[in-house]
Design a protein around this motif. Structure first.
Motif, PDB file in Angstrom:
ATOM      1  N   ILE A 194       7.686   1.668  13.246  1.00  0.00           N
ATOM      2  CA  ILE A 194       7.373   0.908  12.039  1.00  0.00           C
ATOM      3  C   ILE A 194       5.871   0.639  12.035  1.00  0.00           C
ATOM      4  CG2 ILE A 194       7.872  -1.167  10.703  1.00  0.00           C
ATOM      5  CD1 ILE A 194      10.488  -1.394  12.404  1.00  0.00           C
ATOM      6  N   ILE A 195       5.152   1.390  11.226  1.00  0.00           N
ATOM      7  CA  ILE A 195       3.685   1.310  11.156  1.00  0.00           C
ATOM      8  C   ILE A 195       3.287   0.542   9.902  1.00  0.00           C
ATOM      9  CG2 ILE A 195       1.540   2.613  11.086  1.00  0.00           C
ATOM     10  CD1 ILE A 195       3.101   2.900  13.715  1.00  0.00           C
ATOM     11  N   THR A 196       2.409  -0.443  10.061  1.00  0.00           N
ATOM     12  CA  THR A 196       2.010  -1.279   8.930  1.00  0.00           C
ATOM     13  C   THR A 196       0.488  -1.428   8.877  1.00  0.00           C
ATOM     14  OG1 THR A 196       1.985  -3.400  10.128  1.00  0.00           O
ATOM     15  CG2 THR A 196       4.125  -2.619   9.317  1.00  0.00           C
ATOM     16  N   GLN A 197       0.025  -1.984   7.784  1.00  0.00           N
ATOM     17  CA  GLN A 197      -1.389  -2.324   7.665  1.00  0.00           C
ATOM     18  C   GLN A 197      -1.762  -3.336   8.753  1.00  0.00           C
ATOM     19  OE1 GLN A 197      -3.604  -0.863   5.831  1.00  0.00           O
ATOM     20  NE2 GLN A 197      -2.232   0.354   4.511  1.00  0.00           N
ATOM     21  N   PRO A 198      -3.005  -3.340   9.221  1.00  0.00           N
ATOM     22  CA  PRO A 198      -3.407  -4.162  10.365  1.00  0.00           C
ATOM     23  C   PRO A 198      -3.087  -5.647  10.244  1.00  0.00           C
ATOM     24  CG  PRO A 198      -5.124  -2.591   9.834  1.00  0.00           C
ATOM     25  CD  PRO A 198      -4.109  -2.494   8.737  1.00  0.00           C
ATOM     26  N   GLN A 199      -3.121  -6.198   9.036  1.00  0.00           N
ATOM     27  CA  GLN A 199      -2.907  -7.632   8.875  1.00  0.00           C
ATOM     28  C   GLN A 199      -1.447  -8.052   9.006  1.00  0.00           C
ATOM     29  OE1 GLN A 199      -3.967  -5.531   6.568  1.00  0.00           O
ATOM     30  NE2 GLN A 199      -3.008  -5.907   4.574  1.00  0.00           N
TER      31      GLN A 199
ATOM     32  N   THR B 213       4.812  -3.089  -0.072  1.00  0.00           N
ATOM     33  CA  THR B 213       5.261  -1.761  -0.516  1.00  0.00           C
ATOM     34  C   THR B 213       5.482  -0.872   0.698  1.00  0.00           C
ATOM     35  OG1 THR B 213       4.035  -1.940  -2.593  1.00  0.00           O
ATOM     36  CG2 THR B 213       4.666   0.283  -1.871  1.00  0.00           C
ATOM     37  N   ILE B 214       6.673  -0.310   0.770  1.00  0.00           N
ATOM     38  CA  ILE B 214       7.040   0.555   1.898  1.00  0.00           C
ATOM     39  C   ILE B 214       7.244   1.976   1.385  1.00  0.00           C
ATOM     40  CG2 ILE B 214       8.711   0.977   3.736  1.00  0.00           C
ATOM     41  CD1 ILE B 214       9.346  -2.013   3.709  1.00  0.00           C
ATOM     42  N   GLY B 215       6.539   2.931   1.963  1.00  0.00           N
ATOM     43  CA  GLY B 215       6.648   4.327   1.551  1.00  0.00           C
ATOM     44  C   GLY B 215       7.742   5.056   2.313  1.00  0.00           C
ATOM     45  N   VAL B 216       8.549   5.837   1.591  1.00  0.00           N
ATOM     46  CA  VAL B 216       9.636   6.606   2.206  1.00  0.00           C
ATOM     47  C   VAL B 216       9.578   8.048   1.699  1.00  0.00           C
ATOM     48  CG1 VAL B 216      11.122   4.569   2.471  1.00  0.00           C
ATOM     49  CG2 VAL B 216      11.283   5.971   0.383  1.00  0.00           C
TER      50      VAL B 216
ATOM     51  N   GLN C 137       1.124   8.915   6.003  1.00  0.00           N
ATOM     52  CA  GLN C 137      -0.028   8.569   6.839  1.00  0.00           C
ATOM     53  C   GLN C 137      -1.301   8.461   5.991  1.00  0.00           C
ATOM     54  OE1 GLN C 137       0.486   7.854   9.965  1.00  0.00           O
ATOM     55  NE2 GLN C 137      -1.052   8.668  11.352  1.00  0.00           N
ATOM     56  N   ARG C 138      -1.460   9.410   5.098  1.00  0.00           N
ATOM     57  CA  ARG C 138      -2.644   9.395   4.224  1.00  0.00           C
ATOM     58  C   ARG C 138      -2.640   8.164   3.326  1.00  0.00           C
ATOM     59  NH1 ARG C 138      -2.923  10.999  -0.851  1.00  0.00           N
ATOM     60  NH2 ARG C 138      -1.027  12.259  -0.711  1.00  0.00           N
ATOM     61  N   LEU C 139      -1.479   7.824   2.775  1.00  0.00           N
ATOM     62  CA  LEU C 139      -1.389   6.676   1.874  1.00  0.00           C
ATOM     63  C   LEU C 139      -1.600   5.354   2.603  1.00  0.00           C
ATOM     64  CD1 LEU C 139       1.577   7.811  -0.408  1.00  0.00           C
ATOM     65  CD2 LEU C 139      -0.873   7.862  -0.907  1.00  0.00           C
ATOM     66  N   LEU C 140      -1.230   5.300   3.870  1.00  0.00           N
ATOM     67  CA  LEU C 140      -1.534   4.118   4.678  1.00  0.00           C
ATOM     68  C   LEU C 140      -3.050   3.960   4.816  1.00  0.00           C
ATOM     69  CD1 LEU C 140       1.150   4.346   7.520  1.00  0.00           C
ATOM     70  CD2 LEU C 140       0.836   2.385   5.991  1.00  0.00           C
ATOM     71  N   LYS C 141      -3.708   5.067   5.098  1.00  0.00           N
ATOM     72  CA  LYS C 141      -5.171   5.025   5.252  1.00  0.00           C
ATOM     73  C   LYS C 141      -5.858   4.637   3.956  1.00  0.00           C
ATOM     74  CE  LYS C 141      -5.276   8.518   8.930  1.00  0.00           C
ATOM     75  NZ  LYS C 141      -5.684   9.901   9.303  1.00  0.00           N
ATOM     76  N   GLU C 142      -5.277   5.088   2.843  1.00  0.00           N
ATOM     77  CA  GLU C 142      -5.848   4.775   1.528  1.00  0.00           C
ATOM     78  C   GLU C 142      -5.416   3.395   1.032  1.00  0.00           C
ATOM     79  OE1 GLU C 142      -4.548   7.995  -0.901  1.00  0.00           O
ATOM     80  OE2 GLU C 142      -5.895   9.472   0.043  1.00  0.00           O
ATOM     81  N   LYS C 143      -4.588   2.702   1.826  1.00  0.00           N
ATOM     82  CA  LYS C 143      -4.073   1.363   1.504  1.00  0.00           C
ATOM     83  C   LYS C 143      -3.265   1.349   0.209  1.00  0.00           C
ATOM     84  CE  LYS C 143      -7.693  -1.047   4.050  1.00  0.00           C
ATOM     85  NZ  LYS C 143      -8.729  -2.121   4.056  1.00  0.00           N
TER      86      LYS C 143
ATOM     87  N   PHE D  38      -3.872   0.521  12.904  1.00  0.00           N
ATOM     88  CA  PHE D  38      -2.677   0.051  12.213  1.00  0.00           C
ATOM     89  C   PHE D  38      -1.742  -0.636  13.209  1.00  0.00           C
ATOM     90  CE2 PHE D  38      -4.296   3.402   9.502  1.00  0.00           C
ATOM     91  CZ  PHE D  38      -4.170   2.852   8.237  1.00  0.00           C
ATOM     92  N   THR D  39      -0.896  -1.513  12.709  1.00  0.00           N
ATOM     93  CA  THR D  39       0.040  -2.239  13.559  1.00  0.00           C
ATOM     94  C   THR D  39       1.299  -1.413  13.810  1.00  0.00           C
ATOM     95  OG1 THR D  39      -0.711  -4.361  12.672  1.00  0.00           O
ATOM     96  CG2 THR D  39       1.407  -4.350  13.816  1.00  0.00           C
ATOM     97  N   ASN D  40       1.745  -1.399  15.049  1.00  0.00           N
ATOM     98  CA  ASN D  40       3.004  -0.741  15.402  1.00  0.00           C
ATOM     99  C   ASN D  40       4.005  -1.837  15.756  1.00  0.00           C
ATOM    100  OD1 ASN D  40       5.160   0.655  16.502  1.00  0.00           O
ATOM    101  ND2 ASN D  40       3.877   2.096  17.642  1.00  0.00           N
TER     102      ASN D  40
END
Length: 375
Positions: free
Chosen positions: A166-171, A182-185, A222-228, A248-250
């Protein structure tokens, strides 16, 4: 070549079923038919010329006849082409790339090409249309389709447990922090979308408290996580390693919440499989050898993994180690009962099939090809 070698076996030989021997004989005759026809054509032209015409005219046609014979012989020896659709460049599909690299498919008389999609829906469409012959995909959509009368079937397992983190934005520092995010699938009908509810329950909120978007395979997420553009995603390794290294947070493996789950399998259209049994059995035999080789030669496999997964050798090696430790893939390509049952329950909970539907493995699984490949 893969068919001809079975001809010496009798139908009562315990190593080969009558169906396989029959298909081998028919397949071999089909392969040799062009050679026989061209030979007859050559004789048709050469014999009259040698009897009624000049010897010079007959000799002049010999090179052409030999060229035709060579072309027919080459056609008879050509490998059977198979196109295999996979969802993305992830560790689940490394056995197939290994089987190509080591020549295991070639030894079965197969010319296998792996086509990487960015999702799974199109793979199912291409299997039905005949563009692809084999797919390696999540199974929820297939089960839903089969219970509505579809012709696709699972013939082997692939990822028998979930390799995602489960990878999330750093905050975001906990599952509770996913509320309102928002969770991408990969798809709204299969894959990682079915675990968002498990994450919500563990975080103390409901599915209605998050926004779920179907964005595509793990590289796209992964790309969309980087692009926030998304706040969280379930990412398989080695992408999870890369995300963590990037800050990113794991929040840990989803397997902690869902320990048994057949995430992906090898699927075919039943109609194609029935008429190409020998090719499918050969594919599964080579795929199993690729899986065994991958585990037996981790350092070598890490080099190939780095190339195909677009990652570093170190991350690919770590991914192989985690695959063994987490028992994500097994060399037997099996379909564990507990893992299959959980997939079925998810499909029912999502109302993709009637709520009173009963689990019937034979309805969407045909293990006869896998069993034959083990003989």
């Amino acid at each position: 070549r893969g068919l001809i070698r079975y001809l010496p076996l009798q139908t009562d030989d315990p190593r080969r079923s009558p169906d396989l021997v029959d298909s081998a004989v028919v397949g071999t005759l089909v392969l040799l038919a062009p050679l026989a026809l061209v030979s007859a054509a050559a004789l048709w032209f050469l014999i009259p010329l040698s009897v009624h015409g000049s010897l010079h005219e007959a000799q002049a046609l010999v090179p052409w006849a030999l060229a035709l014979l060579a072309a027919a012989a080459f056609a008879a020896e050509a490998d059977t082409p198979l196109k295999v659709g996979v969802v993305s460049r992830t560790i689940f599909y490394l056995p197939a790339w290994t089987a190509i690299e080591q020549g295991f498919f070639k030894k079965e008389g197969l010319d296998v090409t792996v086509q990487v999609y960015d999702g799974s829906d199109k793979i199912s469409d291409d299997l039905r249309s005949g563009v692809d012959q084999i797919g390696m995909v999540p199974l929820e959509g297939l089960i839903a389709e089969v219970y509505k009368g579809g012709s696709l079937a699972v013939v082997a397992g692939n990822a028998q447990r979930l390799p995602h983190f489960i990878i999330t934005q750093p905050q975001i520092k906990s599952l509770a922090g996913l509320k309102g995010k928002t969770i991408g699938v990969v798809s709204m009908n299969e894959g990682t979308t079915f675990f968002v509810n498990d994450m919500a329950k563990a975080g103390g909120f409901t599915l209605a408290d998050v926004k779920v978007e179907a964005v595509g395979g793990s590289p796209t997420r992964q790309r969309l996580l980087k692009e926030k553009k998304i706040d969280a995603a379930l990412q398989p390794y080695p992408l999870s390693y890369e995300a963590e290294a990037a800050g990113f947070t794991n929040l840990g493996p989803i397997a902690n919440l869902v320990p048994e789950y057949l995430f992906s399998g090898t699927i075919v259209d039943r109609n194609w499989a029935k008429t190409n049994r020998a090719a499918l059995v050969g594919f599964l035999r080579a795929l199993r050898r690729g899986t065994e080789y991958m585990f037996a030669h981790p350092d070598e496999s890490a080099v190939l993994g780095a190339k195909e997964l677009r990652t570093s050798v170190a991350y690919a090696r770590r991914a192989l180690d985690d695959t063994v430790k987490m028992k994500v893939m097994e060399p037997d390509l099996g379909l564990p009962a507990a893992s299959v049952s959980r997939v079925f329950d998810n499909v029912k909970a999502a109302k993709l099939i009637p709520v009173d539907a009963q689990l019937d493995r034979s309805k969407f699984i045909d293990e006869s090809y896998l069993q034959e490949s083990r003989r």
